[in-house]
Motif scaffolding. Sequence first.
Motif, mmCIF file in Angstrom:
data_model
loop_
_atom_site.group_PDB
_atom_site.id
_atom_site.type_symbol
_atom_site.label_atom_id
_atom_site.label_comp_id
_atom_site.label_asym_id
_atom_site.label_seq_id
_atom_site.Cartn_x
_atom_site.Cartn_y
_atom_site.Cartn_z
ATOM 1 N N GLN A 179 5.833 4.810 0.427
ATOM 2 C CA GLN A 179 5.979 6.268 0.408
ATOM 3 C C GLN A 179 7.412 6.737 0.631
ATOM 4 O O GLN A 179 7.830 7.775 0.110
ATOM 5 C CB GLN A 179 5.043 6.917 1.426
ATOM 6 N N ASP A 180 8.211 5.967 1.373
ATOM 7 C CA ASP A 180 9.618 6.318 1.593
ATOM 8 C C ASP A 180 10.565 5.300 0.961
ATOM 9 O O ASP A 180 11.758 5.263 1.282
ATOM 10 C CB ASP A 180 9.909 6.419 3.100
ATOM 11 N N ARG B 146 4.079 3.096 -8.712
ATOM 12 C CA ARG B 146 5.237 3.971 -8.585
ATOM 13 C C ARG B 146 6.174 3.587 -9.719
ATOM 14 O O ARG B 146 6.451 2.403 -9.926
ATOM 15 C CB ARG B 146 5.946 3.767 -7.239
ATOM 16 N N THR C 77 0.855 -1.181 0.000
ATOM 17 C CA THR C 77 0.000 0.000 0.000
ATOM 18 C C THR C 77 0.896 1.238 0.000
ATOM 19 O O THR C 77 2.121 1.134 0.043
ATOM 20 C CB THR C 77 -0.918 0.035 1.236
ATOM 21 N N ILE C 78 0.282 2.407 -0.026
ATOM 22 C CA ILE C 78 1.029 3.658 0.029
ATOM 23 C C ILE C 78 1.947 3.707 1.239
ATOM 24 O O ILE C 78 3.070 4.215 1.166
ATOM 25 C CB ILE C 78 0.057 4.858 0.031
ATOM 26 N N TYR C 79 1.481 3.173 2.367
ATOM 27 C CA TYR C 79 2.289 3.198 3.584
ATOM 28 C C TYR C 79 3.607 2.441 3.405
ATOM 29 O O TYR C 79 4.612 2.777 4.017
ATOM 30 C CB TYR C 79 1.510 2.595 4.749
ATOM 31 N N GLY D 209 4.889 11.165 -7.462
ATOM 32 C CA GLY D 209 3.629 10.642 -6.951
ATOM 33 C C GLY D 209 3.281 9.267 -7.489
ATOM 34 O O GLY D 209 4.144 8.410 -7.682
ATOM 35 N N TYR D 210 1.990 9.071 -7.778
ATOM 36 C CA TYR D 210 1.476 7.778 -8.197
ATOM 37 C C TYR D 210 0.751 7.877 -9.531
ATOM 38 O O TYR D 210 0.231 8.928 -9.889
ATOM 39 C CB TYR D 210 0.512 7.222 -7.145
ATOM 40 N N GLU E 85 -7.796 11.028 -0.443
ATOM 41 C CA GLU E 85 -6.657 10.485 0.301
ATOM 42 C C GLU E 85 -6.992 9.139 0.923
ATOM 43 O O GLU E 85 -6.193 8.198 0.851
ATOM 44 C CB GLU E 85 -6.235 11.457 1.407
ATOM 45 N N ARG F 44 -5.230 5.425 -0.032
ATOM 46 C CA ARG F 44 -4.509 4.624 0.959
ATOM 47 C C ARG F 44 -4.953 3.168 0.976
ATOM 48 O O ARG F 44 -4.228 2.292 1.457
ATOM 49 C CB ARG F 44 -4.686 5.236 2.351
#
Length: 250
Positions: A23-24, A234, A18-20, A222-223, A84, A88
Amino acid sequence: MMWFFILHTQSTLAQEKTIYDVQDLKLNETTADGIISFQKIVPHLTGVAKLRKHVLDNPTLYPMEQKAIETSRDKKHEAHKRWERYMRKLPVQVYLVDDIQNYITVTTKISQQLTVCEKFNDELTLSIENKNEYPVSAEIELEAGKIINFPKSNDEIKKSINKKQKVAFNYISNGRATFSLPAKSKLAVKIPIVYSCDGRKGITLKELNNQISINHKINLAGYVYNEEKKELYRITSIPVTTSRINLTYL
């Protein structure tokens, strides 16, 4: 190549992300889920923008807790929160693009010959062209080994940009920069570089093949949203070589 084997292994063992989770994430061959052509991404370049509008126009299709609704400044802010929350929940795939040069073309110009510890300053001309029918925002990462040092700041970057086209280039540091290009547009910048000298006529810097390459990769900002599959991407590229410098030593 070894990293293709690593990529295949990673992809086989990969779990849904997922995005979580991303994201990094450092985007490279060890974190990618597969290799694809940029052609498969092009139809989805406007996916996130279309999703934003759909959420704004159809709020009831994107449920959100009452407290979040009550604390929204206005309908647009409320729609952003709904967007948002939906994003997510979506699965995310990380892909390497193997033909980025056909769609976002990067060229570089620099001295073709260098005597190490004799010449110390040079200038790299970097040109980026968006050949797509859609705008593109991305990050470029330049890499050139241990002899070339890129600037630490944006201060000395010389830009040749058409402001009327809403072209943007923001140099970050150490060969990294972000850029935005409308459809069918391009930009050019000149980046000052410094060649390293070890004080020993380049002995400790000596390259095995007496040549260094100017390489880059591009990470889309971004996505990317695939409406049909209801998933996010990504996107990063396989490293591309645009210039080579032949080395001689004192």
